[in-house]
Design a protein around this motif. Structure first.
Motif, mmCIF file in Angstrom:
data_model
loop_
_atom_site.group_PDB
_atom_site.id
_atom_site.type_symbol
_atom_site.label_atom_id
_atom_site.label_comp_id
_atom_site.label_asym_id
_atom_site.label_seq_id
_atom_site.Cartn_x
_atom_site.Cartn_y
_atom_site.Cartn_z
ATOM 1 N N ALA A 106 0.829 -1.210 0.000
ATOM 2 C CA ALA A 106 0.000 0.000 0.000
ATOM 3 C C ALA A 106 0.862 1.259 0.000
ATOM 4 O O ALA A 106 0.510 2.264 -0.626
ATOM 5 N N GLY A 107 2.007 1.211 0.680
ATOM 6 C CA GLY A 107 2.890 2.361 0.754
ATOM 7 C C GLY A 107 3.546 2.727 -0.562
ATOM 8 O O GLY A 107 4.091 3.826 -0.701
ATOM 9 N N LEU A 108 3.492 1.844 -1.547
ATOM 10 C CA LEU A 108 3.978 2.189 -2.888
ATOM 11 C C LEU A 108 3.074 3.219 -3.556
ATOM 12 O O LEU A 108 3.517 3.989 -4.407
ATOM 13 N N ARG A 109 1.792 3.234 -3.178
ATOM 14 C CA ARG A 109 0.797 4.096 -3.823
ATOM 15 C C ARG A 109 0.495 5.378 -3.049
ATOM 16 O O ARG A 109 0.235 6.419 -3.649
ATOM 17 N N GLU A 110 0.476 5.260 -1.722
ATOM 18 C CA GLU A 110 0.138 6.416 -0.882
ATOM 19 C C GLU A 110 0.718 6.201 0.510
ATOM 20 O O GLU A 110 1.033 5.067 0.874
ATOM 21 N N PRO A 111 0.855 7.272 1.303
ATOM 22 C CA PRO A 111 1.426 7.112 2.647
ATOM 23 C C PRO A 111 0.611 6.138 3.488
ATOM 24 O O PRO A 111 -0.619 6.216 3.526
ATOM 25 N N GLU A 112 1.315 5.214 4.130
ATOM 26 C CA GLU A 112 0.667 4.198 4.968
ATOM 27 C C GLU A 112 1.472 4.011 6.252
ATOM 28 O O GLU A 112 2.687 4.173 6.256
ATOM 29 N N ARG A 145 5.881 5.336 2.242
ATOM 30 C CA ARG A 145 5.216 6.281 1.346
ATOM 31 C C ARG A 145 5.999 6.408 0.047
ATOM 32 O O ARG A 145 7.212 6.218 0.014
ATOM 33 N N PRO A 146 5.279 6.740 -1.030
ATOM 34 C CA PRO A 146 5.978 6.966 -2.303
ATOM 35 C C PRO A 146 6.774 8.268 -2.219
ATOM 36 O O PRO A 146 6.417 9.186 -1.474
ATOM 37 N N TYR A 147 7.848 8.321 -2.996
ATOM 38 C CA TYR A 147 8.668 9.530 -3.055
ATOM 39 C C TYR A 147 9.081 9.743 -4.504
ATOM 40 O O TYR A 147 9.896 8.987 -5.044
ATOM 41 N N GLY A 148 8.488 10.725 -5.134
ATOM 42 C CA GLY A 148 8.794 10.973 -6.529
ATOM 43 C C GLY A 148 8.301 9.847 -7.414
ATOM 44 O O GLY A 148 7.422 9.071 -7.052
ATOM 45 N N TYR A 149 8.912 9.752 -8.579
ATOM 46 C CA TYR A 149 8.459 8.786 -9.576
ATOM 47 C C TYR A 149 8.916 7.365 -9.280
ATOM 48 O O TYR A 149 8.174 6.418 -9.510
ATOM 49 N N ASP A 150 10.136 7.192 -8.742
ATOM 50 C CA ASP A 150 10.706 5.844 -8.694
ATOM 51 C C ASP A 150 11.246 5.415 -7.337
ATOM 52 O O ASP A 150 11.972 4.438 -7.254
ATOM 53 N N ARG A 151 10.893 6.119 -6.288
ATOM 54 C CA ARG A 151 11.415 5.740 -4.971
ATOM 55 C C ARG A 151 10.297 5.591 -3.960
ATOM 56 O O ARG A 151 9.231 6.180 -4.086
ATOM 57 N N THR A 152 10.596 4.806 -2.951
ATOM 58 C CA THR A 152 9.690 4.609 -1.829
ATOM 59 C C THR A 152 10.472 4.904 -0.559
ATOM 60 O O THR A 152 11.626 4.489 -0.422
ATOM 61 N N VAL A 153 9.855 5.605 0.355
ATOM 62 C CA VAL A 153 10.469 5.941 1.628
ATOM 63 C C VAL A 153 9.935 4.990 2.690
ATOM 64 O O VAL A 153 8.728 4.770 2.787
ATOM 65 N N LEU A 154 10.854 4.417 3.457
ATOM 66 C CA LEU A 154 10.482 3.618 4.616
ATOM 67 C C LEU A 154 11.042 4.317 5.846
ATOM 68 O O LEU A 154 12.227 4.668 5.886
ATOM 69 N N GLU A 155 10.183 4.563 6.826
ATOM 70 C CA GLU A 155 10.591 5.178 8.087
ATOM 71 C C GLU A 155 10.478 4.129 9.183
ATOM 72 O O GLU A 155 9.447 3.460 9.306
ATOM 73 N N PHE A 156 11.526 4.016 9.978
ATOM 74 C CA PHE A 156 11.559 3.067 11.087
ATOM 75 C C PHE A 156 11.727 3.872 12.372
ATOM 76 O O PHE A 156 12.758 4.504 12.578
ATOM 77 N N HIS A 157 10.688 3.845 13.223
ATOM 78 C CA HIS A 157 10.673 4.635 14.449
ATOM 79 C C HIS A 157 10.976 3.739 15.650
ATOM 80 O O HIS A 157 10.316 2.725 15.853
#
Length: 138
Positions: free
Chosen positions: A63-69, A77-89
């Motif tokens: 789901a995070g490939l398409r919209e922030p989850e 969350r998606p970032y730009g055209y070709d990247r995905t951001v993963l946050e680890f808290h």
């Protein structure tokens, strides 16, 4: 047929410095834990100097490939055209990494061939798991 999918991805650690260093990370999926994926970072890439492994939902990654989850320890969350951001808290701080979305899609396709999305429950043996839980109670 294998019951485990492992794929190395190049993660770019977002830091205060202008250059984001690349670190190897491994995405891991095991049919015996069909709802989860793991992302492992090697010891040299962590503040503690030990390998760090995060486990989170496969559908969160998809789901995070398409919209922030995500609202907890892991957010995608998606970032730009070709990247995905993963946050680890974690209590020690937050790690933010960028991964090429194509690498994540390739990993998810492979996991989907092993266990189709939405059919994870078929991999579970609920009767056996319940018997294990109740074994010490009786």
């Amino acid at each position: 047929m294998s019951t485990v999918i492992e794929q190395t991805v190049e993660a770019r650690l977002v830091a205060a410095a202008p250059r984001m260093p690349s670190i190897p990370a491994t995405l891991h999926y095991d049919r015996s834990d069909p709802f989860a994926v793991r992302m492992t970072f090697p010891a040299p890439a962590t503040l503690e100097g030990v390998e760090v492994c995060w486990t989170f939902a496969r559908d969160l990654l998809a789901a995070g490939l398409r919209e922030p989850e995500g609202h907890g320890d892991v957010r995608v969350r998606p970032y730009g055209y070709d990247r995905t951001v993963l946050e680890f808290h974690a209590p020690e701080g937050t790690a933010v990494v960028h991964v090429l979305s194509g690498e994540i899609r390739r990993f998810l396709r492979a996991t989907g061939e092993l266990v189709p999305m939405g059919l994870e429950y078929r991999q579970l043996d609920l009767d056996h798991d319940l018997a294990e839980l109740m074994r010490d109670v009786l």
